[in-house]
Write a protein that holds these residues in place. Structure first.
Motif, PDB file in Angstrom:
ATOM      1  N   GLU A 180       0.824  -1.212   0.000  1.00 12.30           N
ATOM      2  CA  GLU A 180       0.000   0.000   0.000  1.00 12.30           C
ATOM      3  C   GLU A 180       0.860   1.265   0.000  1.00 12.30           C
ATOM      4  O   GLU A 180       0.480   2.287  -0.579  1.00 12.30           O
ATOM      5  CB  GLU A 180      -0.950   0.011   1.200  1.00 12.30           C
ATOM      6  N   ASP A 181       2.041   1.194   0.657  1.00 10.94           N
ATOM      7  CA  ASP A 181       2.939   2.346   0.660  1.00 10.94           C
ATOM      8  C   ASP A 181       3.513   2.593  -0.730  1.00 10.94           C
ATOM      9  O   ASP A 181       3.651   3.740  -1.169  1.00 10.94           O
ATOM     10  CB  ASP A 181       4.086   2.134   1.654  1.00 10.94           C
ATOM     11  N   VAL A 182       3.873   1.511  -1.412  1.00 15.37           N
ATOM     12  CA  VAL A 182       4.417   1.635  -2.762  1.00 15.37           C
ATOM     13  C   VAL A 182       3.390   2.269  -3.690  1.00 15.37           C
ATOM     14  O   VAL A 182       3.704   3.173  -4.475  1.00 15.37           O
ATOM     15  CB  VAL A 182       4.842   0.253  -3.305  1.00 15.37           C
TER      16      VAL A 182
ATOM     17  N   SER B  59       1.415   7.053  -6.610  1.00 19.67           N
ATOM     18  CA  SER B  59       0.343   8.016  -6.871  1.00 19.67           C
ATOM     19  C   SER B  59       0.818   9.443  -6.627  1.00 19.67           C
ATOM     20  O   SER B  59       0.536  10.353  -7.417  1.00 19.67           O
ATOM     21  CB  SER B  59      -0.864   7.705  -5.982  1.00 19.67           C
ATOM     22  N   LEU B  60       1.566   9.645  -5.529  1.00 19.38           N
ATOM     23  CA  LEU B  60       2.061  10.978  -5.200  1.00 19.38           C
ATOM     24  C   LEU B  60       3.046  11.491  -6.240  1.00 19.38           C
ATOM     25  O   LEU B  60       3.126  12.697  -6.498  1.00 19.38           O
ATOM     26  CB  LEU B  60       2.730  10.957  -3.824  1.00 19.38           C
ATOM     27  N   LEU B  61       3.796  10.567  -6.830  1.00 15.37           N
ATOM     28  CA  LEU B  61       4.832  10.961  -7.782  1.00 15.37           C
ATOM     29  C   LEU B  61       4.345  10.959  -9.227  1.00 15.37           C
ATOM     30  O   LEU B  61       5.148  11.083 -10.153  1.00 15.37           O
ATOM     31  CB  LEU B  61       6.041  10.026  -7.635  1.00 15.37           C
ATOM     32  N   ALA B  62       3.038  10.824  -9.414  1.00 12.40           N
ATOM     33  CA  ALA B  62       2.495  10.845 -10.773  1.00 12.40           C
ATOM     34  C   ALA B  62       2.724  12.199 -11.429  1.00 12.40           C
ATOM     35  O   ALA B  62       2.921  12.287 -12.647  1.00 12.40           O
ATOM     36  CB  ALA B  62       1.001  10.519 -10.744  1.00 12.40           C
ATOM     37  N   GLU B  63       2.707  13.263 -10.613  1.00  9.97           N
ATOM     38  CA  GLU B  63       2.910  14.610 -11.149  1.00  9.97           C
ATOM     39  C   GLU B  63       4.122  15.289 -10.514  1.00  9.97           C
ATOM     40  O   GLU B  63       4.237  16.512 -10.548  1.00  9.97           O
ATOM     41  CB  GLU B  63       1.661  15.454 -10.912  1.00  9.97           C
TER      42      GLU B  63
ATOM     43  N   VAL C  69      11.338  16.728  -3.329  1.00  6.56           N
ATOM     44  CA  VAL C  69      10.245  16.459  -4.257  1.00  6.56           C
ATOM     45  C   VAL C  69      10.167  17.655  -5.200  1.00  6.56           C
ATOM     46  O   VAL C  69      10.032  18.800  -4.753  1.00  6.56           O
ATOM     47  CB  VAL C  69       8.906  16.274  -3.518  1.00  6.56           C
ATOM     48  N   PHE C  70      10.260  17.381  -6.493  1.00 10.56           N
ATOM     49  CA  PHE C  70      10.261  18.439  -7.499  1.00 10.56           C
ATOM     50  C   PHE C  70       8.970  18.370  -8.316  1.00 10.56           C
ATOM     51  O   PHE C  70       8.528  17.285  -8.706  1.00 10.56           O
ATOM     52  CB  PHE C  70      11.468  18.288  -8.425  1.00 10.56           C
ATOM     53  N   SER C  71       8.383  19.532  -8.550  1.00 13.28           N
ATOM     54  CA  SER C  71       7.144  19.592  -9.320  1.00 13.28           C
ATOM     55  C   SER C  71       7.420  19.283 -10.788  1.00 13.28           C
ATOM     56  O   SER C  71       8.575  19.159 -11.211  1.00 13.28           O
ATOM     57  CB  SER C  71       6.515  20.981  -9.189  1.00 13.28           C
TER      58      SER C  71
ATOM     59  N   GLY D 178       0.728  15.157   0.727  1.00 15.57           N
ATOM     60  CA  GLY D 178       1.369  13.953   1.237  1.00 15.57           C
ATOM     61  C   GLY D 178       2.862  13.886   1.013  1.00 15.57           C
ATOM     62  O   GLY D 178       3.484  12.840   1.243  1.00 15.57           O
ATOM     63  N   TYR D 179       3.472  14.991   0.590  1.00 17.63           N
ATOM     64  CA  TYR D 179       4.907  14.969   0.314  1.00 17.63           C
ATOM     65  C   TYR D 179       5.730  14.755   1.591  1.00 17.63           C
ATOM     66  O   TYR D 179       6.803  14.146   1.548  1.00 17.63           O
ATOM     67  CB  TYR D 179       5.342  16.269  -0.365  1.00 17.63           C
ATOM     68  N   GLY D 180       5.237  15.261   2.721  1.00 18.13           N
ATOM     69  CA  GLY D 180       5.967  15.083   3.975  1.00 18.13           C
ATOM     70  C   GLY D 180       6.093  13.615   4.350  1.00 18.13           C
ATOM     71  O   GLY D 180       7.172  13.141   4.719  1.00 18.13           O
ATOM     72  N   LEU D 181       4.990  12.882   4.249  1.00 21.54           N
ATOM     73  CA  LEU D 181       5.013  11.451   4.556  1.00 21.54           C
ATOM     74  C   LEU D 181       5.906  10.702   3.576  1.00 21.54           C
ATOM     75  O   LEU D 181       6.663   9.804   3.965  1.00 21.54           O
ATOM     76  CB  LEU D 181       3.590  10.891   4.517  1.00 21.54           C
ATOM     77  N   LEU D 182       5.833  11.073   2.315  1.00 23.98           N
ATOM     78  CA  LEU D 182       6.673  10.444   1.289  1.00 23.98           C
ATOM     79  C   LEU D 182       8.155  10.630   1.613  1.00 23.98           C
ATOM     80  O   LEU D 182       8.939   9.668   1.595  1.00 23.98           O
ATOM     81  CB  LEU D 182       6.354  11.048  -0.075  1.00 23.98           C
TER      82      LEU D 182
END
Length: 289
Positions: A103-105, A110-114, A155-157, A187-191
């Motif tokens: 589930e973490d993967v 999902s977070l890194l899709a964009e 994390v880069f946009s 959710g970038y902080g958790l990532l």
């Protein structure tokens, strides 16, 4: 720049700190001293025993949260070593190495899709330092060295802007987690915390963070990752009587007989900006996103 040192003392032997007041030949008390994160009870005793030397003491308080997986691995390694000495068989279990949950993967993907997560470079140090809550206590050169030598993720946009970041510090310390306002609540902080925790564990360290007591967002975030509170810590600048810091951040000794100096004569205007708030418990870890 401040002279700096750390004090290692079992909490059960705090009375031995009297030596710092009675036999302090190794400490230069005539200038401000920077005390890095140290157990709060040690700092309290240090202030008590050395009160005759100290003027204004600037403090930053926070709670140490430690990754339980890292502690479990250390305990198991020690048990295995002892078993080898005794000729017995050690009980096998979780060795503390990072295990990616399905589930973490999926959540990370999902977070890194964009966006994109990658190692930071020294060129990012200045921007990170400028937004660091305690940048008056750390130099940008420290960030450059840490980023060059240790895991530090950003994390880069989609257009290449640095949106969030986190850095490993000395040993297993993880700090400077920040997300720019425009990119919060994604959710970038958790990532970042999850990735950096895995990287620190893989390097053989026990990950830990410093969180101010009122920062429930960060407490909840790290609790999800298996971090638990261990003790309160303090970071401080110990200024001898007669020393003040001006609005430009420069330290200066007040001439004797000037009518200014000493803890009882400090006015609000002479206290470093933000020091009063930090002394009530603000730590360097920012609010979670």
């Amino acid at each position: 720049m401040y002279d700096s040192f750390s004090i290692f003392c079992p909490v059960s032997r705090l009375d031995t700190l009297k030596l710092l007041a009675e036999e302090d030949v190794l400490i230069e008390w005539s200038r401000p001293i920077f005390l890095n994160f140290t157990h709060s009870q040690i700092v309290d005793k240090l202030e008590e025993y050395c009160s005759h030397r100290l003027g204004f003491v600037e403090k930053v308080r926070g709670d140490i949260y430690v990754c339980e997986r890292g502690l479990a691995r250390v305990h198991q390694e020690r048990s295995r070593e002892q078993s080898e000495k005794d000729g017995s068989t050690a009980e096998e279990g979780d060795d503390g190495t990072p295990k990616a949950k399905e589930e973490d993967v999926k959540e990370d993907e999902s977070l890194l899709a964009e966006a994109q997560l990658r190692q930071l470079g020294p060129e990012h140090a200045a921007a990170i330092h400028s937004l660091y809550p305690a940048n008056d206590m750390e130099s940008v050169e420290v960030f450059e060295r840490l980023i060059r030598a240790l895991p530090a993720f950003g994390v880069f946009s989609s257009d290449g802007e640095l949106a969030a970041w986190m850095v490993q510090s000395y040993y297993g310390a993880m700090f400077s987690m920040q997300t720019l306002p425009a990119f919060r609540r994604r959710g970038y902080g958790l990532l970042l915390a999850r990735r950096l925790t895995s990287a620190v564990l893989a390097r053989g360290y026990i990950p830990f963070v410093v969180i101010r007591p009122e920062n429930s967002a960060s407490q909840n975030l790290y609790s999800k990752l298996g971090f638990r509170r261990r003790y309160e810590t303090v970071r401080a600048i110990l200024r001898p009587k007669g020393w003040l810091r001006g609005s430009d951040g420069e330290e200066a000794v007040v001439p004797e007989g000037s009518g200014v100096g000493g803890e009882e004569e400090l006015t609000e205007a002479e206290v470093p900006e933000g020091a009063a708030e930090r002394s009530r418990g603000e730590a360097e870890v920012p609010e979670g996103d």
